[in-house]
Design an enzyme around this catalytic site. Structure first.
Site, PDB file in Angstrom:
ATOM      1  N   CYS A 170       0.860  -1.175   0.000  1.00 51.56           N
ATOM      2  CA  CYS A 170       0.000   0.000   0.000  1.00 51.56           C
ATOM      3  C   CYS A 170       0.905   1.237   0.000  1.00 51.56           C
ATOM      4  O   CYS A 170       2.114   1.112  -0.207  1.00 51.56           O
ATOM      5  CB  CYS A 170      -0.982  -0.010   1.176  1.00 51.56           C
ATOM      6  SG  CYS A 170      -0.261   0.228   2.821  1.00 51.56           S
TER       7      CYS A 170
ATOM      8  N   ASN B 120       2.566   1.510   4.170  1.00 51.09           N
ATOM      9  CA  ASN B 120       2.793   0.274   4.919  1.00 51.09           C
ATOM     10  C   ASN B 120       2.469   0.409   6.399  1.00 51.09           C
ATOM     11  O   ASN B 120       3.114  -0.171   7.254  1.00 51.09           O
ATOM     12  CB  ASN B 120       4.223  -0.229   4.708  1.00 51.09           C
ATOM     13  CG  ASN B 120       4.450  -1.675   5.135  1.00 51.09           C
ATOM     14  OD1 ASN B 120       5.525  -2.021   5.574  1.00 51.09           O
ATOM     15  ND2 ASN B 120       3.463  -2.535   4.979  1.00 51.09           N
TER      16      ASN B 120
ATOM     17  N   CYS C 147      -1.260   0.829   7.205  1.00 52.99           N
ATOM     18  CA  CYS C 147      -2.692   0.532   7.354  1.00 52.99           C
ATOM     19  C   CYS C 147      -3.080  -0.736   6.606  1.00 52.99           C
ATOM     20  O   CYS C 147      -3.187  -1.805   7.201  1.00 52.99           O
ATOM     21  CB  CYS C 147      -3.553   1.703   6.872  1.00 52.99           C
ATOM     22  SG  CYS C 147      -3.445   3.188   7.890  1.00 52.99           S
ATOM     23  N   ARG C 148      -3.272  -0.619   5.308  1.00 49.92           N
ATOM     24  CA  ARG C 148      -3.840  -1.726   4.539  1.00 49.92           C
ATOM     25  C   ARG C 148      -2.898  -2.910   4.382  1.00 49.92           C
ATOM     26  O   ARG C 148      -3.299  -4.050   4.610  1.00 49.92           O
ATOM     27  CB  ARG C 148      -4.275  -1.224   3.159  1.00 49.92           C
ATOM     28  CG  ARG C 148      -5.386  -0.191   3.239  1.00 49.92           C
ATOM     29  CD  ARG C 148      -5.646   0.442   1.904  1.00 49.92           C
ATOM     30  NE  ARG C 148      -4.525   1.313   1.524  1.00 49.92           N
ATOM     31  CZ  ARG C 148      -4.390   1.911   0.345  1.00 49.92           C
ATOM     32  NH1 ARG C 148      -5.288   1.696  -0.593  1.00 49.92           N
ATOM     33  NH2 ARG C 148      -3.373   2.697   0.096  1.00 49.92           N
ATOM     34  N   SER C 149      -1.664  -2.668   3.958  1.00 49.55           N
ATOM     35  CA  SER C 149      -0.790  -3.816   3.675  1.00 49.55           C
ATOM     36  C   SER C 149      -0.379  -4.591   4.924  1.00 49.55           C
ATOM     37  O   SER C 149      -0.369  -5.824   4.882  1.00 49.55           O
ATOM     38  CB  SER C 149       0.427  -3.402   2.835  1.00 49.55           C
ATOM     39  OG  SER C 149       1.182  -2.402   3.454  1.00 49.55           O
TER      40      SER C 149
ATOM     41  N   ASP D 132      -7.927   3.548   1.217  1.00 48.94           N
ATOM     42  CA  ASP D 132      -7.010   3.954   2.274  1.00 48.94           C
ATOM     43  C   ASP D 132      -7.813   4.599   3.405  1.00 48.94           C
ATOM     44  O   ASP D 132      -8.463   5.621   3.204  1.00 48.94           O
ATOM     45  CB  ASP D 132      -5.994   4.949   1.715  1.00 48.94           C
ATOM     46  CG  ASP D 132      -4.857   5.236   2.674  1.00 48.94           C
ATOM     47  OD1 ASP D 132      -4.964   4.921   3.887  1.00 48.94           O
ATOM     48  OD2 ASP D 132      -3.845   5.792   2.216  1.00 48.94           O
TER      49      ASP D 132
END
Length: 173
Positions: free
Chosen positions: A13, A16, A18-20, A131
């Site tokens: 993401c 690095n 939040c999402r990933s 995001d």
């Protein structure tokens, strides 16, 4: 699932945090629950280096914990060398995928890149994992819900595919 192959997956993401790292934690949870954790190398990275060595965003860690996950990955930046280390590089949105593709050195590198949303089976109307960074609690919960769906879909795809070096997405945006 081919018991002789080790699958290496990198989730990417923007930063690095939040999402990933959430995708990494959720995917680890899925493979461990299925008793095949030893068959996987799972990591995450960010396009930018702003948060290198940071833990995931406290809001993501809090929402992850509420859902039974422990997101403890330390942020790192994506590099072209990751194409050599991973069979599959999973971007969270179109911008992430574009930024990954810019770093690709060959067609073989480009063929490793897939979109996380392509593996969703219960949320087909979502074409990206948004995001949540500038949003509230509901955005973090939505991201976890979308990632649970997509990670399960990715796992199921790998479970039905004998070639981890070329992952076929079940649907296209």
């Amino acid at each position: 699932m081919n018991n002789h192959k080790k699958y290496s997956i990198l989730f990417v993401c923007l930063g690095n945090i939040c999402r990933s790292p959430a995708a990494e934690g959720i995917m680890r949870h899925i493979v461990e629950q299925n008793g095949v954790g030893h068959r996987f190398h799972i990591d995450s990275a960010g396009i930018g280096g702003w948060h290198v060595c940071d833990l995931p965003d406290p809001r993501m860690r809090r929402h992850g914990a509420r859902n039974g996950y422990d997101f403890t990955h330390r942020a790192r930046q994506f590099s072209a060398a990751d194409f050599d280390r991973f069979d599959c590089i999973v971007g969270m949105d179109e911008e992430n995928i574009h930024d990954i593709m810019v770093r690709a050195r060959s067609q073989q590198d480009r063929e490793k890149v897939v979109c996380m949303a392509d593996f969703m089976t219960h949320h087909p109307h979502h074409h990206v994992v948004p995001d949540p960074y500038y949003s509230g609690d509901s955005a973090f919960e939505l991201v976890i819900e979308l990632l649970e769906d997509a990670c399960q879909g990715l796992f199921d795809t790998l479970n039905n595919d004998n070639n981890p070096h070329h992952i076929h997405t079940p649907r296209k945006n």
